[in-house]
Design a protein around this motif. Structure first.
Motif, PDB file in Angstrom:
ATOM      1  N   ARG A  36       0.842  -1.196   0.000  1.00 31.81           N
ATOM      2  CA  ARG A  36       0.000   0.000   0.000  1.00 31.81           C
ATOM      3  C   ARG A  36       0.875   1.243   0.000  1.00 31.81           C
ATOM      4  O   ARG A  36       1.831   1.337   0.772  1.00 31.81           O
ATOM      5  CB  ARG A  36      -0.921   0.020   1.229  1.00 31.81           C
ATOM      6  CG  ARG A  36      -1.872   1.220   1.248  1.00 31.81           C
ATOM      7  CD  ARG A  36      -2.858   1.161   2.389  1.00 31.81           C
ATOM      8  NE  ARG A  36      -2.223   1.376   3.690  1.00 31.81           N
ATOM      9  CZ  ARG A  36      -2.879   1.470   4.839  1.00 31.81           C
ATOM     10  NH1 ARG A  36      -4.202   1.347   4.848  1.00 31.81           N
ATOM     11  NH2 ARG A  36      -2.244   1.663   5.971  1.00 31.81           N
ATOM     12  N   ASN A  66       1.195   5.153   0.874  1.00 32.99           N
ATOM     13  CA  ASN A  66       0.494   6.104   1.726  1.00 32.99           C
ATOM     14  C   ASN A  66       0.028   7.328   0.950  1.00 32.99           C
ATOM     15  O   ASN A  66      -0.822   8.089   1.410  1.00 32.99           O
ATOM     16  CB  ASN A  66       1.380   6.535   2.904  1.00 32.99           C
ATOM     17  CG  ASN A  66       2.527   7.453   2.503  1.00 32.99           C
ATOM     18  OD1 ASN A  66       3.004   7.413   1.371  1.00 32.99           O
ATOM     19  ND2 ASN A  66       2.987   8.271   3.427  1.00 32.99           N
ATOM     20  N   GLU A  89       5.757   6.417   2.138  1.00 31.64           N
ATOM     21  CA  GLU A  89       5.683   5.280   3.055  1.00 31.64           C
ATOM     22  C   GLU A  89       4.921   4.155   2.379  1.00 31.64           C
ATOM     23  O   GLU A  89       3.814   4.363   1.863  1.00 31.64           O
ATOM     24  CB  GLU A  89       4.969   5.683   4.351  1.00 31.64           C
ATOM     25  CG  GLU A  89       4.796   4.534   5.343  1.00 31.64           C
ATOM     26  CD  GLU A  89       3.977   4.928   6.560  1.00 31.64           C
ATOM     27  OE1 GLU A  89       3.024   4.195   6.901  1.00 31.64           O
ATOM     28  OE2 GLU A  89       4.288   5.974   7.169  1.00 31.64           O
ATOM     29  N   ASN A  94       3.340   0.216   2.930  1.00 27.49           N
ATOM     30  CA  ASN A  94       2.876  -0.688   3.990  1.00 27.49           C
ATOM     31  C   ASN A  94       2.608  -2.075   3.425  1.00 27.49           C
ATOM     32  O   ASN A  94       2.023  -2.211   2.350  1.00 27.49           O
ATOM     33  CB  ASN A  94       1.585  -0.169   4.615  1.00 27.49           C
ATOM     34  CG  ASN A  94       1.707   1.226   5.201  1.00 27.49           C
ATOM     35  OD1 ASN A  94       0.797   2.028   5.081  1.00 27.49           O
ATOM     36  ND2 ASN A  94       2.830   1.534   5.822  1.00 27.49           N
ATOM     37  N   ARG A 120       3.282  -0.846  12.270  1.00 29.42           N
ATOM     38  CA  ARG A 120       2.180   0.109  12.161  1.00 29.42           C
ATOM     39  C   ARG A 120       0.893  -0.639  12.468  1.00 29.42           C
ATOM     40  O   ARG A 120       0.627  -1.717  11.917  1.00 29.42           O
ATOM     41  CB  ARG A 120       2.124   0.712  10.755  1.00 29.42           C
ATOM     42  CG  ARG A 120       0.877   1.551  10.547  1.00 29.42           C
ATOM     43  CD  ARG A 120       0.888   2.361   9.274  1.00 29.42           C
ATOM     44  NE  ARG A 120      -0.377   3.073   9.139  1.00 29.42           N
ATOM     45  CZ  ARG A 120      -0.561   4.119   8.345  1.00 29.42           C
ATOM     46  NH1 ARG A 120       0.439   4.590   7.616  1.00 29.42           N
ATOM     47  NH2 ARG A 120      -1.727   4.720   8.284  1.00 29.42           N
ATOM     48  N   TYR A 123       1.053  -3.613   9.972  1.00 26.51           N
ATOM     49  CA  TYR A 123       1.805  -3.432   8.736  1.00 26.51           C
ATOM     50  C   TYR A 123       3.295  -3.270   9.019  1.00 26.51           C
ATOM     51  O   TYR A 123       3.688  -2.581   9.962  1.00 26.51           O
ATOM     52  CB  TYR A 123       1.368  -2.152   8.009  1.00 26.51           C
ATOM     53  CG  TYR A 123      -0.060  -2.095   7.551  1.00 26.51           C
ATOM     54  CD1 TYR A 123      -0.445  -2.608   6.310  1.00 26.51           C
ATOM     55  CD2 TYR A 123      -1.033  -1.484   8.344  1.00 26.51           C
ATOM     56  CE1 TYR A 123      -1.755  -2.516   5.876  1.00 26.51           C
ATOM     57  CE2 TYR A 123      -2.341  -1.390   7.917  1.00 26.51           C
ATOM     58  CZ  TYR A 123      -2.702  -1.909   6.678  1.00 26.51           C
ATOM     59  OH  TYR A 123      -4.007  -1.808   6.257  1.00 26.51           O
ATOM     60  N   LYS A 124       4.103  -3.869   8.177  1.00 30.91           N
ATOM     61  CA  LYS A 124       5.519  -3.513   8.120  1.00 30.91           C
ATOM     62  C   LYS A 124       5.639  -2.280   7.243  1.00 30.91           C
ATOM     63  O   LYS A 124       5.039  -2.207   6.169  1.00 30.91           O
ATOM     64  CB  LYS A 124       6.359  -4.649   7.538  1.00 30.91           C
ATOM     65  CG  LYS A 124       7.850  -4.318   7.442  1.00 30.91           C
ATOM     66  CD  LYS A 124       8.659  -5.510   6.970  1.00 30.91           C
ATOM     67  CE  LYS A 124      10.130  -5.155   6.771  1.00 30.91           C
ATOM     68  NZ  LYS A 124      10.782  -4.660   7.978  1.00 30.91           N
ATOM     69  N   LYS A 125       6.407  -1.284   7.714  1.00 32.72           N
ATOM     70  CA  LYS A 125       6.569  -0.030   6.982  1.00 32.72           C
ATOM     71  C   LYS A 125       7.931   0.024   6.302  1.00 32.72           C
ATOM     72  O   LYS A 125       8.925  -0.415   6.856  1.00 32.72           O
ATOM     73  CB  LYS A 125       6.453   1.177   7.917  1.00 32.72           C
ATOM     74  CG  LYS A 125       5.087   1.403   8.512  1.00 32.72           C
ATOM     75  CD  LYS A 125       4.991   2.795   9.125  1.00 32.72           C
ATOM     76  CE  LYS A 125       6.077   3.055  10.146  1.00 32.72           C
ATOM     77  NZ  LYS A 125       5.928   4.380  10.787  1.00 32.72           N
ATOM     78  N   THR A 184      10.126   3.147   4.583  1.00 29.16           N
ATOM     79  CA  THR A 184      10.156   4.594   4.366  1.00 29.16           C
ATOM     80  C   THR A 184      11.359   5.043   3.534  1.00 29.16           C
ATOM     81  O   THR A 184      11.461   6.221   3.203  1.00 29.16           O
ATOM     82  CB  THR A 184      10.171   5.340   5.714  1.00 29.16           C
ATOM     83  OG1 THR A 184      11.257   4.860   6.510  1.00 29.16           O
ATOM     84  CG2 THR A 184       8.864   5.126   6.463  1.00 29.16           C
ATOM     85  N   SER A 228       3.987   8.207  10.920  1.00 30.30           N
ATOM     86  CA  SER A 228       3.508   8.534   9.574  1.00 30.30           C
ATOM     87  C   SER A 228       3.205  10.021   9.457  1.00 30.30           C
ATOM     88  O   SER A 228       3.484  10.651   8.423  1.00 30.30           O
ATOM     89  CB  SER A 228       2.266   7.711   9.235  1.00 30.30           C
ATOM     90  OG  SER A 228       2.576   6.327   9.212  1.00 30.30           O
ATOM     91  N   THR A 244      -7.902  -0.743   2.681  1.00 30.12           N
ATOM     92  CA  THR A 244      -7.140  -1.852   3.250  1.00 30.12           C
ATOM     93  C   THR A 244      -7.147  -2.985   2.237  1.00 30.12           C
ATOM     94  O   THR A 244      -7.937  -2.994   1.288  1.00 30.12           O
ATOM     95  CB  THR A 244      -7.754  -2.317   4.576  1.00 30.12           C
ATOM     96  OG1 THR A 244      -9.161  -2.545   4.395  1.00 30.12           O
ATOM     97  CG2 THR A 244      -7.540  -1.286   5.663  1.00 30.12           C
TER      98      THR A 244
END
Length: 671
Positions: free
Chosen positions: A48, A50, A105, A107, A154, A171-173, A175, A401, A536
């Motif tokens: 995903r 952001n 970001e 996810n 997250r 979620y693993k982020k 960045t 975030s 989602t």
């Protein structure tokens, strides 16, 4: 009443939760049942953005595939007067050449946990919307904060089925995200506004990025293999993405509010902004570059909302929904256990009237500079409260975030900021009138243009370091700041909070009412459905299939030969000029290679960039659009003509090899 085991869906309708996949339906209809391993690999390969949109991992070394138009926000921020990445494209010949996105970001959904019982137990004052909203907000904040502390992931609590269920998404982020390849706009948006939401299409709406960890390309265990075989008519395909928002649970009265109030209001706003940005772009080449991405987004939204409104203005749409609503209410009224829930429909109808009264009262000025200022002010003030009492986007779980956005090094251009802020202040004046106390305080005897010029020219908030110092300085620094953007935020804040409180109360009442309606639907129509989209991860499915339009049979696939023919047929029209790279490479391109295709998969906005996979879980396409007939999908699915439009996976690889001379990148896909 005993619940039915059937599912009230049409054709290939459905945006299904990954923890509640329609295995029986797929087995009965297509002789396919996804295994847990198949579903887990697809979920963990899905990404995903952001900034809005979807993507997927397509190599073990962190390559992420998405749309050019999903990546355009990053392309814009990485561009300058001397380097126009949106127009000209980009290719990194090595990892050293890859460009770091300033504030992106990504996810990846790791885990889903049902927290419905805990939330329902915490909301004890259901008859008092103000209290129940605070109770719900408090327990959600606690769940998210506890999860973040325990896992480092997250953690977002997601409302499903109108408030009947609540799930915690972890979620693993990532960045550290870097740009690897993007085609020219002329290839990604070939056909321009004329072809947007149409079909046949011939677009290379694709971009590759790469995620990094500890300064190195991330090692990715779960990624999509790449299919070398183009799709064929009738093939079963799956879409794993993040559809934004749907309103399929909406009552007739809620749809009528959209049709008669909300959508016309939004369209008026979008048309205003479209003219504003068109006029700004006439100031020169650099203004055209600076305003291009926002203008594209506005025009895209304008066309999408026009299609949505047209669908709601078709009397048959409301008639169909009215018939279903009448059946549900009648059946519930005849069931002693369900009868008390019928009042929810009237509650929803009453709320629509209150929403209409609030339409013009928003003070959330859509200017980058003001949004930064009001967010910094709210952050400082919300930090003074217990976590559970804060506005949702200012809780501990949301902080990282939020800070990524507030401290982004992406450039802000004064000329564009003046235009945007002046128009927003002028709109505030138009909606509230010159005698309004807030308007008087904002203007202080000046015109909207004068106010905007003073704020933009004197504010230091365009500098991310200044913003960081304010945030680190806390409440005293924020309240003591004499920056004109911060002063404007302090003037607006009381009314912003008042309006937000009304919105939150209406939202709480709607959640409770729709939760009751969801119980009725489940009791009468069965438990095998899916909740409205919430940005989602969801799974949709469908078949590659053409359709009939104006008595013409529209074939489901297009190829490179068609792209060159389409350009020739529209010679002299700028939006149909293929880029020079394509024209120079024509002799090297396998013109029979599939470029775009359509399917009956159920998608909406937010699905842009979603991977399309086959039964084996291999990538065969990339969602980038829907056709014009699909624009009613926010509230009504149909597969008669509505189609999801994809870039073919084989087309992306062919373009990389034959047009962009990126053999190593093409070979990395799926490896």
């Amino acid at each position: 009443m005993t619940p039915s085991t059937s599912t009230f869906v049409l054709g290939d309708e459905g945006m299904y939760l990954f923890n509640d996949l329609p295995r029986q339906l797929l087995q009965e209809r297509y002789g396919f049942q996804p295994s847990d391993k198949w579903a887990d690999e697809l979920r963990l390969s899905s990404v995903r953005f952001n900034s809005g949109g979807s993507g997927s991992f397509v190599s073990s070394s962190g390559l992420v595939l998405t749309n050019h138009h999903v990546a355009s926000d990053t392309l814009q921020k990485l561009s300058s007067e001397d380097r126009n990445l949106i127009r000209d494209g980009f290719l990194a010949r090595s990892t050293e050449d890859e460009l770091k996105a300033p504030d992106l970001e990504l996810n990846v959904l790791i885990e889903i946990i049902d927290v419905t019982d805990r939330i329902n137990a915490a909301v004890t004052e259901k008859n008092n919307p103000d209290v129940s909203a605070k109770q719900r907000q408090g327990v959600i904040a606690s769940i998210e904060s506890e999860s973040l502390d325990a896992t480092g992931l997250r953690s977002d609590v997601v409302t499903l089925f109108g408030g009947a269920r609540y799930h915690l998404y972890r979620y693993k982020k990532y960045t550290d995200v870097r740009l690897v390849w993007a085609p020219e706009t002329a290839a990604a948006f070939f056909g321009g506004d004329a072809d947007n939401f149409e079909y046949p299409r011939y677009n290379l709406d694709a971009t590759l990025m790469r995620v990094y960890e500890d300064g190195k390309p991330a090692v990715i265990k779960h990624f999509l293999r790449w299919s070398e075989i183009p799709v064929s008519d009738g093939d079963l395909v799956f879409v794993s993405g993040h559809p934004g928002r749907t309103q399929r649970i909406f009552t007739v009265e809620a749809l009528e509010y959209l049709r008669d109030k909300r959508l016309p209001f939004v369209l008026d706003y979008l048309r205003r902004k479209e003219i504003l940005f068109q006029q700004y772009q006439l100031e020169g080449n650099e203004a055209a570059r600076r305003g291009r991405d926002e203008l594209f987004g506005i025009q895209n939204a304008r066309k999408a909302y026009t299609g949505m409104l047209a669908g709601l203005q078709d009397p048959q749409t409301i008639a169909t929904r009215r018939g279903r609503q009448h059946r549900l209410m009648t059946a519930a009224s005849n069931d002693p256990q369900l009868k008390p829930l019928v009042s929810a429909w009237k509650e929803i109808a009453d709320i629509q009237q209150e929403k209409a009264e609030q339409l013009t009262r928003s003070v959330s000025l859509r200017s980058d500079l003001f949004q930064l200022a009001i967010s910094i002010l709210l952050l400082a003030k919300e930090d003074q409260k217990p976590n559970g009492d804060r506005l949702a986007e200012y809780t501990d779980a949301s902080r990282d975030s939020l800070l990524t956005r507030l401290t982004s090094p992406a450039p802000l251009y004064n000329d564009l900021q003046r235009v945007k802020l002046a128009d927003e202040i002028a709109l505030l004046l138009e909606r509230r009138g010159m005698d309004d106390e807030l308007v008087q305080e904002v203007l202080a005897g000046r015109s909207p243009r004068e106010v905007a010029a003073e704020i933009v020219d004197q504010s230091k908030l365009a500098d991310p370091e200044v913003r960081r110092q304010l945030i680190d300085g806390g409440i005293n620094a924020v309240l003591g700041s004499d920056d004109p953007a911060m002063r404007l935020a302090r003037i607006i804040e009381p009314e912003y909070r008042r309006y937000r409180a009304i919105e939150d109360q209406l939202s709480e009442r709607e959640k409770q009412a729709y939760a009751k309606i969801a119980r009725v639907i489940t009791a009468i129509e069965g438990t095998g459905g899916y909740p409205d989209a919430t940005f989602t991860l969801r799974l949709a499915f469908g078949t590659v299939k053409g359709y009939v339009e104006n008595a013409t049979e529209i074939q489901p696939t297009t190829d490179f030969a068609g792209a060159y023919e389409h350009a020739a047929a529209h010679a002299g029209q700028d939006d149909f000029d293929l880029p020079e790279s394509w024209m120079n490479a024509k002799s090297k391109v396998d013109l029979s290679t599939q470029l775009n295709f359509v399917s009956t998969a159920d998608i909406i906005g937010g699905n842009s960039g979603s991977p399309v996979v086959n039964r084996e879980g291999k990538l065969v396409g990339l969602i980038f659009d829907g056709n014009i007939q699909s624009l009613t999908s926010d509230y009504l699915y149909t597969d008669q003509q509505a189609r999801a439009v994809s870039v073919a996976g084989v087309g992306i690889r062919e373009a990389l090899r034959s047009i962009y001379d990126a053999e190593s990148l093409a070979s990395e896909l799926g490896q």
